[in-house]
Write a protein that holds these residues in place. Structure first.
Motif, PDB file in Angstrom:
ATOM      1  N   SER A 188       0.816  -1.207   0.000  1.00  0.00           N
ATOM      2  CA  SER A 188       0.000   0.000   0.000  1.00  0.00           C
ATOM      3  C   SER A 188       0.853   1.262   0.000  1.00  0.00           C
ATOM      4  O   SER A 188       0.353   2.352  -0.253  1.00  0.00           O
ATOM      5  CB  SER A 188      -0.912   0.040   1.228  1.00  0.00           C
ATOM      6  OG  SER A 188      -1.808  -1.038   1.202  1.00  0.00           O
ATOM      7  N   LEU A 189       2.156   1.100   0.297  1.00  0.00           N
ATOM      8  CA  LEU A 189       3.058   2.253   0.384  1.00  0.00           C
ATOM      9  C   LEU A 189       4.203   2.177  -0.627  1.00  0.00           C
ATOM     10  O   LEU A 189       5.178   2.911  -0.507  1.00  0.00           O
ATOM     11  CB  LEU A 189       3.644   2.345   1.807  1.00  0.00           C
ATOM     12  CG  LEU A 189       2.633   2.581   2.924  1.00  0.00           C
ATOM     13  CD1 LEU A 189       3.259   2.321   4.274  1.00  0.00           C
ATOM     14  CD2 LEU A 189       2.100   4.005   2.848  1.00  0.00           C
ATOM     15  N   GLN A 225       4.737   3.281  -3.492  1.00  0.00           N
ATOM     16  CA  GLN A 225       5.036   4.484  -4.253  1.00  0.00           C
ATOM     17  C   GLN A 225       5.829   5.516  -3.443  1.00  0.00           C
ATOM     18  O   GLN A 225       6.264   6.518  -3.983  1.00  0.00           O
ATOM     19  CB  GLN A 225       3.752   5.109  -4.802  1.00  0.00           C
ATOM     20  CG  GLN A 225       2.953   5.936  -3.819  1.00  0.00           C
ATOM     21  CD  GLN A 225       2.079   5.120  -2.863  1.00  0.00           C
ATOM     22  OE1 GLN A 225       2.069   3.899  -2.901  1.00  0.00           O
ATOM     23  NE2 GLN A 225       1.353   5.784  -1.998  1.00  0.00           N
ATOM     24  N   MET A 226       6.039   5.254  -2.147  1.00  0.00           N
ATOM     25  CA  MET A 226       6.740   6.207  -1.284  1.00  0.00           C
ATOM     26  C   MET A 226       8.252   6.103  -1.493  1.00  0.00           C
ATOM     27  O   MET A 226       8.793   5.040  -1.787  1.00  0.00           O
ATOM     28  CB  MET A 226       6.386   5.969   0.191  1.00  0.00           C
ATOM     29  CG  MET A 226       4.890   6.078   0.496  1.00  0.00           C
ATOM     30  SD  MET A 226       4.058   7.584  -0.079  1.00  0.00           S
ATOM     31  CE  MET A 226       4.960   8.856   0.748  1.00  0.00           C
ATOM     32  N   ILE A 237       0.199   8.303   8.713  1.00  0.00           N
ATOM     33  CA  ILE A 237      -0.216   7.640   7.480  1.00  0.00           C
ATOM     34  C   ILE A 237      -1.609   8.140   7.112  1.00  0.00           C
ATOM     35  O   ILE A 237      -2.521   8.145   7.941  1.00  0.00           O
ATOM     36  CB  ILE A 237      -0.263   6.100   7.650  1.00  0.00           C
ATOM     37  CG1 ILE A 237       1.044   5.549   8.225  1.00  0.00           C
ATOM     38  CG2 ILE A 237      -0.642   5.426   6.341  1.00  0.00           C
ATOM     39  CD1 ILE A 237       2.233   5.635   7.320  1.00  0.00           C
ATOM     40  N   ARG A 250      -0.412   6.733   1.955  1.00  0.00           N
ATOM     41  CA  ARG A 250       0.831   7.486   1.775  1.00  0.00           C
ATOM     42  C   ARG A 250       1.307   7.960   3.144  1.00  0.00           C
ATOM     43  O   ARG A 250       0.530   8.065   4.097  1.00  0.00           O
ATOM     44  CB  ARG A 250       0.640   8.647   0.819  1.00  0.00           C
ATOM     45  CG  ARG A 250      -0.303   9.717   1.298  1.00  0.00           C
ATOM     46  CD  ARG A 250      -0.408  10.852   0.293  1.00  0.00           C
ATOM     47  NE  ARG A 250      -1.453  11.768   0.660  1.00  0.00           N
ATOM     48  CZ  ARG A 250      -1.345  12.749   1.558  1.00  0.00           C
ATOM     49  NH1 ARG A 250      -0.215  12.941   2.200  1.00  0.00           N
ATOM     50  NH2 ARG A 250      -2.374  13.528   1.839  1.00  0.00           N
ATOM     51  N   GLU A 288       2.570  10.866   5.300  1.00  0.00           N
ATOM     52  CA  GLU A 288       2.467  12.315   5.260  1.00  0.00           C
ATOM     53  C   GLU A 288       3.856  12.940   5.363  1.00  0.00           C
ATOM     54  O   GLU A 288       4.677  12.555   6.208  1.00  0.00           O
ATOM     55  CB  GLU A 288       1.573  12.790   6.415  1.00  0.00           C
ATOM     56  CG  GLU A 288       1.039  14.182   6.228  1.00  0.00           C
ATOM     57  CD  GLU A 288      -0.040  14.501   7.242  1.00  0.00           C
ATOM     58  OE1 GLU A 288       0.305  14.809   8.396  1.00  0.00           O
ATOM     59  OE2 GLU A 288      -1.226  14.410   6.865  1.00  0.00           O
ATOM     60  N   ILE A 307       6.772  11.187  -3.007  1.00  0.00           N
ATOM     61  CA  ILE A 307       6.369  10.031  -3.810  1.00  0.00           C
ATOM     62  C   ILE A 307       7.468   9.788  -4.829  1.00  0.00           C
ATOM     63  O   ILE A 307       8.042  10.723  -5.385  1.00  0.00           O
ATOM     64  CB  ILE A 307       5.014  10.310  -4.487  1.00  0.00           C
ATOM     65  CG1 ILE A 307       3.935  10.474  -3.418  1.00  0.00           C
ATOM     66  CG2 ILE A 307       4.651   9.233  -5.467  1.00  0.00           C
ATOM     67  CD1 ILE A 307       2.595  10.913  -3.936  1.00  0.00           C
ATOM     68  N   SER A 323       5.959   7.233 -10.258  1.00  0.00           N
ATOM     69  CA  SER A 323       4.945   6.429  -9.575  1.00  0.00           C
ATOM     70  C   SER A 323       3.573   6.756 -10.149  1.00  0.00           C
ATOM     71  O   SER A 323       3.291   7.899 -10.489  1.00  0.00           O
ATOM     72  CB  SER A 323       4.956   6.737  -8.081  1.00  0.00           C
ATOM     73  OG  SER A 323       3.896   6.087  -7.432  1.00  0.00           O
ATOM     74  N   ILE A 361       0.830   6.986  -8.649  1.00  0.00           N
ATOM     75  CA  ILE A 361       0.086   7.845  -7.728  1.00  0.00           C
ATOM     76  C   ILE A 361       0.890   9.115  -7.554  1.00  0.00           C
ATOM     77  O   ILE A 361       2.021   9.092  -7.097  1.00  0.00           O
ATOM     78  CB  ILE A 361      -0.134   7.164  -6.359  1.00  0.00           C
ATOM     79  CG1 ILE A 361      -0.958   5.907  -6.547  1.00  0.00           C
ATOM     80  CG2 ILE A 361      -0.802   8.132  -5.398  1.00  0.00           C
ATOM     81  CD1 ILE A 361      -1.167   5.121  -5.296  1.00  0.00           C
ATOM     82  N   LYS A 362       0.315  10.232  -7.944  1.00  0.00           N
ATOM     83  CA  LYS A 362       0.989  11.515  -7.855  1.00  0.00           C
ATOM     84  C   LYS A 362       0.124  12.462  -7.046  1.00  0.00           C
ATOM     85  O   LYS A 362      -1.087  12.345  -7.012  1.00  0.00           O
ATOM     86  CB  LYS A 362       1.202  12.111  -9.250  1.00  0.00           C
ATOM     87  CG  LYS A 362       2.129  11.270 -10.102  1.00  0.00           C
ATOM     88  CD  LYS A 362       2.294  11.886 -11.459  1.00  0.00           C
ATOM     89  CE  LYS A 362       3.207  10.988 -12.295  1.00  0.00           C
ATOM     90  NZ  LYS A 362       3.240  11.374 -13.670  1.00  0.00           N
ATOM     91  N   ALA A 363       0.776  13.405  -6.425  1.00  0.00           N
ATOM     92  CA  ALA A 363       0.037  14.408  -5.680  1.00  0.00           C
ATOM     93  C   ALA A 363      -0.748  15.250  -6.674  1.00  0.00           C
ATOM     94  O   ALA A 363      -0.263  15.551  -7.766  1.00  0.00           O
ATOM     95  CB  ALA A 363       0.996  15.290  -4.875  1.00  0.00           C
TER      96      ALA A 363
END
Length: 186
Positions: free
Chosen positions: A34-35, A37-38, A48, A66, A68, A72, A76, A78-80
């Motif tokens: 689940s993480l 992409q960090m 979290i 993600r 906090e 990222i 990835s 998943i992007k902000a």
């Protein structure tokens, strides 16, 4: 999305537990997937941000998550989200041009379409052997004070007015056929 603090983490096995900020909420299981992409591995004490999902065994766990304040990984999926304060001027201009074209074209085309539709000409496709021909319904007219051929839209309308409405002036030669030079000429 919910928030919580990572209270346990097992690096070797790649899972841990989050204590949600909600009072009385049970600890939530989180897997390293689940993480992924960090830019760094989670550490106890990290905040979290996560979304609850139900696992295949019916238990609640952290799904999309993600850490906090941690970047990222580049590339990835998943992007902000970028927040933009600028107005999409290009889309506005395209929309305005489209509206202007429609506003210009509709008044020009309406008489052509109306004239084509209102003529007493009917087009039909020849029926196949198994089909039956269904006649077009006759238009419904009402006496609305029209008296001259120039106010009519079709021979059918002129004939209706002549036969049903008082004061019409559409049969100049009194032969019973109205508007012969405009609509009902043979």
């Amino acid at each position: 999305m919910q928030r919580g603090k990572l209270i346990r983490w097992n690096d070797e096995r790649g899972f841990g537990f989050i204590k949600p900020e909600q009072d009385g909420a049970d600890d939530v299981f989180i897997h390293i997937s689940s993480l992924k992409q960090m830019s760094r591995a989670p550490r106890i004490g990290d905040i979290i941000v996560f979304q609850l999902q139900t696992s295949s065994d019916g238990k609640q766990q952290a799904g999309l998550a993600r850490i906090e304040g941690v970047a990222i990984k580049p590339g990835s999926p998943i992007k902000a989200r970028k927040t933009s304060t600028t107005f999409p001027l290009g889309k506005l201009l395209k929309g305005m041009v489209l509206i202007a074209l429609i506003a210009f074209a509709v008044p020009k085309l309406a008489p052509l379409v109306e004239g084509f539709i209102s003529k007493d000409t009917r087009y039909s496709v020849p029926p196949m052997e198994s089909e039956t021909i269904v006649p077009y319904p006759e238009p419904v007219f009402r006496c609305e004070g029209k008296t001259y051929c120039s106010e009519m839209r079709s021979c059918a309308e002129a004939t209706f007015y002549q036969n049903n409405c008082p004061g019409t002036k559409m049969d100049g030669d009194n032969d019973g056929i109205p508007c012969e030079s405009q609509w009902c000429g043979h």
